[in-house]
Scaffold this motif. Structure first.
Motif, PDB file in Angstrom:
ATOM      1  N   VAL A  17      16.476   1.131   1.632  1.00 26.64           N
ATOM      2  CA  VAL A  17      15.392   2.106   1.773  1.00 26.64           C
ATOM      3  C   VAL A  17      15.016   2.684   0.420  1.00 26.64           C
ATOM      4  CG1 VAL A  17      14.795   4.341   2.767  1.00 26.64           C
ATOM      5  CG2 VAL A  17      15.995   2.647   4.155  1.00 26.64           C
ATOM      6  N   GLY A  18      16.000   2.814  -0.469  1.00 23.60           N
ATOM      7  CA  GLY A  18      15.729   3.390  -1.776  1.00 23.60           C
ATOM      8  C   GLY A  18      14.767   2.571  -2.614  1.00 23.60           C
ATOM      9  N   ALA A  19      14.659   1.280  -2.316  1.00 25.70           N
ATOM     10  CA  ALA A  19      13.703   0.435  -3.030  1.00 25.70           C
ATOM     11  C   ALA A  19      12.270   0.746  -2.633  1.00 25.70           C
ATOM     12  CB  ALA A  19      14.013  -1.034  -2.776  1.00 25.70           C
ATOM     13  N   HIS A  20      12.097   1.430  -1.511  1.00 29.79           N
ATOM     14  CA  HIS A  20      10.764   1.782  -1.004  1.00 29.79           C
ATOM     15  C   HIS A  20      10.810   3.225  -0.486  1.00 29.79           C
ATOM     16  CE1 HIS A  20       9.691  -2.490  -1.237  1.00 29.79           C
ATOM     17  NE2 HIS A  20      10.843  -2.737  -0.648  1.00 29.79           N
ATOM     18  N   PRO A  21      10.970   4.209  -1.354  1.00 29.12           N
ATOM     19  CA  PRO A  21      11.212   5.580  -0.900  1.00 29.12           C
ATOM     20  C   PRO A  21      10.121   6.170  -0.025  1.00 29.12           C
ATOM     21  CG  PRO A  21      10.831   5.491  -3.286  1.00 29.12           C
ATOM     22  CD  PRO A  21      11.002   4.083  -2.827  1.00 29.12           C
ATOM     23  N   ALA A  22       8.900   5.675  -0.130  1.00 28.79           N
ATOM     24  CA  ALA A  22       7.829   6.239   0.701  1.00 28.79           C
ATOM     25  C   ALA A  22       8.032   5.937   2.178  1.00 28.79           C
ATOM     26  CB  ALA A  22       6.468   5.707   0.243  1.00 28.79           C
ATOM     27  N   VAL A  23       8.915   4.987   2.501  1.00 26.08           N
ATOM     28  CA  VAL A  23       9.162   4.657   3.904  1.00 26.08           C
ATOM     29  C   VAL A  23      10.115   5.653   4.559  1.00 26.08           C
ATOM     30  CG1 VAL A  23      11.234   3.177   3.770  1.00 26.08           C
ATOM     31  CG2 VAL A  23       9.443   2.625   5.401  1.00 26.08           C
ATOM     32  N   GLY A  54      19.122  12.500   6.895  1.00 23.03           N
ATOM     33  CA  GLY A  54      18.801  13.718   6.155  1.00 23.03           C
ATOM     34  C   GLY A  54      19.064  13.598   4.665  1.00 23.03           C
ATOM     35  N   ALA A  55      20.194  12.982   4.303  1.00 23.76           N
ATOM     36  CA  ALA A  55      20.546  12.876   2.890  1.00 23.76           C
ATOM     37  C   ALA A  55      19.603  11.930   2.145  1.00 23.76           C
ATOM     38  CB  ALA A  55      21.994  12.417   2.741  1.00 23.76           C
ATOM     39  N   ILE A  56      19.207  10.840   2.805  1.00 29.67           N
ATOM     40  CA  ILE A  56      18.255   9.928   2.154  1.00 29.67           C
ATOM     41  C   ILE A  56      16.908  10.623   1.958  1.00 29.67           C
ATOM     42  CG2 ILE A  56      16.916   7.813   2.488  1.00 29.67           C
ATOM     43  CD1 ILE A  56      19.384   6.542   3.718  1.00 29.67           C
ATOM     44  N   GLN A  57      16.497  11.416   2.943  1.00 27.36           N
ATOM     45  CA  GLN A  57      15.249  12.162   2.782  1.00 27.36           C
ATOM     46  C   GLN A  57      15.349  13.162   1.635  1.00 27.36           C
ATOM     47  OE1 GLN A  57      12.710  13.179   6.304  1.00 27.36           O
ATOM     48  NE2 GLN A  57      14.603  12.867   7.430  1.00 27.36           N
ATOM     49  N   GLU A 106      10.474  -2.318   9.775  1.00 32.35           N
ATOM     50  CA  GLU A 106      11.253  -3.533   9.992  1.00 32.35           C
ATOM     51  C   GLU A 106      11.274  -4.420   8.751  1.00 32.35           C
ATOM     52  OE1 GLU A 106      13.303  -3.719  12.589  1.00 32.35           O
ATOM     53  OE2 GLU A 106      12.367  -1.748  12.774  1.00 32.35           O
ATOM     54  N   ARG A 107      10.160  -4.448   8.015  1.00 35.21           N
ATOM     55  CA  ARG A 107      10.118  -5.277   6.810  1.00 35.21           C
ATOM     56  C   ARG A 107      11.135  -4.782   5.790  1.00 35.21           C
ATOM     57  NH1 ARG A 107       9.362 -10.381   6.100  1.00 35.21           N
ATOM     58  NH2 ARG A 107       8.067 -10.999   4.329  1.00 35.21           N
ATOM     59  N   VAL A 108      11.257  -3.471   5.650  1.00 32.17           N
ATOM     60  CA  VAL A 108      12.234  -2.906   4.720  1.00 32.17           C
ATOM     61  C   VAL A 108      13.657  -3.181   5.193  1.00 32.17           C
ATOM     62  CG1 VAL A 108      13.135  -0.758   3.760  1.00 32.17           C
ATOM     63  CG2 VAL A 108      10.669  -1.146   3.835  1.00 32.17           C
ATOM     64  N   LEU A 109      13.902  -2.995   6.482  1.00 36.13           N
ATOM     65  CA  LEU A 109      15.260  -3.149   7.009  1.00 36.13           C
ATOM     66  C   LEU A 109      15.667  -4.604   7.167  1.00 36.13           C
ATOM     67  CD1 LEU A 109      15.372  -0.283   9.649  1.00 36.13           C
ATOM     68  CD2 LEU A 109      16.217  -0.280   7.300  1.00 36.13           C
ATOM     69  N   ASP A 110      14.694  -5.505   7.168  1.00 32.63           N
ATOM     70  CA  ASP A 110      15.025  -6.936   7.256  1.00 32.63           C
ATOM     71  C   ASP A 110      15.943  -7.373   6.124  1.00 32.63           C
ATOM     72  OD1 ASP A 110      13.795  -7.594   9.592  1.00 32.63           O
ATOM     73  OD2 ASP A 110      11.953  -8.375   8.676  1.00 32.63           O
ATOM     74  N   GLY A 111      15.839  -6.718   4.988  1.00 38.81           N
ATOM     75  CA  GLY A 111      16.654  -7.106   3.846  1.00 38.81           C
ATOM     76  C   GLY A 111      18.016  -6.453   3.798  1.00 38.81           C
ATOM     77  N   VAL A 112      18.349  -5.659   4.813  1.00 36.50           N
ATOM     78  CA  VAL A 112      19.629  -4.949   4.844  1.00 36.50           C
ATOM     79  C   VAL A 112      20.609  -5.699   5.741  1.00 36.50           C
ATOM     80  CG1 VAL A 112      20.780  -2.780   5.436  1.00 36.50           C
ATOM     81  CG2 VAL A 112      18.474  -2.738   4.454  1.00 36.50           C
ATOM     82  N   ASP A 113      21.800  -5.944   5.233  1.00 38.93           N
ATOM     83  CA  ASP A 113      22.848  -6.597   6.019  1.00 38.93           C
ATOM     84  C   ASP A 113      23.374  -5.612   7.061  1.00 38.93           C
ATOM     85  OD1 ASP A 113      25.016  -7.953   7.036  1.00 38.93           O
ATOM     86  OD2 ASP A 113      26.039  -8.243   5.119  1.00 38.93           O
ATOM     87  N   MET A 114      23.143  -5.889   8.319  1.00 38.74           N
ATOM     88  CA  MET A 114      23.522  -4.982   9.401  1.00 38.74           C
ATOM     89  C   MET A 114      24.846  -5.377  10.068  1.00 38.74           C
ATOM     90  SD  MET A 114      21.182  -2.727   9.381  1.00 38.74           S
ATOM     91  CE  MET A 114      19.457  -2.404   8.975  1.00 38.74           C
ATOM     92  N   ARG A 115      25.557  -6.334   9.523  1.00 40.11           N
ATOM     93  CA  ARG A 115      26.818  -6.745  10.131  1.00 40.11           C
ATOM     94  C   ARG A 115      27.904  -5.722   9.823  1.00 40.11           C
ATOM     95  NH1 ARG A 115      27.159 -12.501   7.347  1.00 40.11           N
ATOM     96  NH2 ARG A 115      26.528 -11.103   5.655  1.00 40.11           N
ATOM     97  N   PRO A 116      28.731  -5.378  10.816  1.00 39.79           N
ATOM     98  CA  PRO A 116      29.812  -4.427  10.542  1.00 39.79           C
ATOM     99  C   PRO A 116      30.844  -5.038   9.606  1.00 39.79           C
ATOM    100  CG  PRO A 116      30.001  -5.314  12.770  1.00 39.79           C
ATOM    101  CD  PRO A 116      28.693  -5.802  12.227  1.00 39.79           C
ATOM    102  N   VAL A 172       0.840  -1.200   0.000  1.00 39.84           N
ATOM    103  CA  VAL A 172       0.000   0.000   0.000  1.00 39.84           C
ATOM    104  C   VAL A 172       0.876   1.251   0.000  1.00 39.84           C
ATOM    105  CG1 VAL A 172      -1.642   1.353   1.363  1.00 39.84           C
ATOM    106  CG2 VAL A 172      -1.974  -1.117   1.096  1.00 39.84           C
ATOM    107  N   LEU A 173       1.926   1.230   0.814  1.00 40.44           N
ATOM    108  CA  LEU A 173       2.827   2.380   0.904  1.00 40.44           C
ATOM    109  C   LEU A 173       3.513   2.641  -0.438  1.00 40.44           C
ATOM    110  CD1 LEU A 173       3.980   4.379   3.058  1.00 40.44           C
ATOM    111  CD2 LEU A 173       5.883   2.787   3.324  1.00 40.44           C
ATOM    112  N   ASP A 174       3.987   1.582  -1.078  1.00 42.88           N
ATOM    113  CA  ASP A 174       4.642   1.745  -2.377  1.00 42.88           C
ATOM    114  C   ASP A 174       3.673   2.288  -3.427  1.00 42.88           C
ATOM    115  OD1 ASP A 174       7.081   0.788  -1.463  1.00 42.88           O
ATOM    116  OD2 ASP A 174       6.736  -1.261  -2.142  1.00 42.88           O
ATOM    117  N   ARG A 175       2.408   1.870  -3.343  1.00 44.34           N
ATOM    118  CA  ARG A 175       1.419   2.270  -4.348  1.00 44.34           C
ATOM    119  C   ARG A 175       0.848   3.660  -4.103  1.00 44.34           C
ATOM    120  NH1 ARG A 175      -3.646  -1.191  -3.690  1.00 44.34           N
ATOM    121  NH2 ARG A 175      -4.067   0.447  -2.138  1.00 44.34           N
TER     122      ARG A 175
END
Length: 213
Positions: A97-103, A151-154, A66-76, A25-28
Motif C-alpha cells: 500500500v505504501g507504494a500507492h499512498p493515495a489508495v 489506522g497506522a497506515i493511514q 485489488e490492483r494494489v493488493l494483487d502484488g501482496v503475498d497473502m499466504r500465512p 490517475v490516483l498516483d498522479r
C-alpha cells in the motif's frame, strides 16, 4: 449513393487495463482526482465508454484496491512464532500500500468486499489460530490488529510525524498544552518504521499477555 462508413467499435478494455489507468490517475492526482473522466482520458476513450466495464466510481475504486493488493503475498507465514508471522503479514501489506499512498483511504471503505483484504484477514486469522487464539479472544485480537494496521497506515501517509501537523502541535502554547507540545517536539526523532513497528510491538505484546493470562 455514397457508402455509409460504419463507426469503429470502441476497443475492449480488460479489468487490468482499467485498474492500471485508474491507479495511474490516483498516483498522479490523489483521491479527489480519481474521476471517470480522468480515467477515460488516460485510456483515450470517452467517459461514457467506461460504463461498459464498471457501474460507477465505487466499482472503479474497488478495481484499484485489488490492483494494489494483487502484488501482496497473502499466504500465512509458516514455521515461525505467531507474532513474527503477524509482523510479516503486516509488513507485506504496508509495503504494498505504501507504494500507492493515495489508495489508503479506500481500504476501510472496501474492507468487507475486497477479495485481497479478505485473503489477508484469513491469513492473519490462520496465524492467530496457530498461536492459540480461539473464540471471542480471537475476535478481539483480530479486530485490534485490523484497527491498528488500517489506522497506522493511514496515519503514516495522511498524518505523518514528519508532516506539518506535528510542527503545528509543537508550537501550541506550553502553558495550555504542555504535554502535547513536548510530545510533538520529541516526535521529530521518531522515524516512520520506528513509529509503525513500535506500535505493532506494543499491540502484539499485549495480545501475548492475554494468551498467558
Amino acid at each position: 449513393m455514397y457508402a455509409v462508413k460504419a463507426m469503429p467499435r470502441p476497443r475492449s478494455l480488460t479489468p487490468a487495463q482499467l485498474a492500471d489507468a485508474a491507479l495511474a490517475v490516483l498516483d498522479r492526482d490523489g483521491l479527489p482526482g480519481l474521476t471517470m473522466r480522468a480515467v477515460g482520458a488516460r485510456l483515450g476513450t470517452s467517459t461514457m465508454a467506461l460504463y461498459r466495464y464498471v457501474a460507477d466510481r465505487d466499482e472503479l475504486e474497488a478495481l484499484v484496491v485489488e490492483r494494489v493488493l494483487d502484488g501482496v503475498d497473502m499466504r500465512p507465514p509458516l514455521d515461525v512464532p505467531w507474532p513474527d508471522g503477524i509482523r510479516e503479514l503486516v509488513d507485506r501489506v504496508r509495503a504494498g500500500v505504501g507504494a500507492h499512498p493515495a489508495v489508503v483511504p479506500l481500504l476501510p471503505a472496501h474492507r468487507h468486499r475486497s477479495p485481497g483484504i479478505l485473503r489477508w484477514g484469513e491469513a492473519a486469522l490462520a496465524v492467530l489460530t496457530r498461536g492459540g487464539f480461539a473464540g471471542t479472544r480471537r475476535v478481539v485480537a483480530f479486530r485490534a490488529l485490523l484497527a491498528y494496521v488500517v489506522g497506522a497506515i493511514q496515519m503514516e501517509h495522511l498524518g505523518a510525524l514528519g508532516g506539518p501537523g506535528t510542527a503545528v502541535i509543537a508550537a501550541l502554547p506550553r502553558d495550555e498544552f504542555p504535554l502535547l507540545a513536548e510530545t510533538a517536539r520529541a516526535a521529530g526523532a521518531v522515524g516512520p518504521d520506528d513509529e509503525f513497528g513500535g506500535g505493532l510491538d506494543l499491540l502484539l505484546d499485549g495480545l501475548a499477555r492475554q494468551l498467558d493470562g
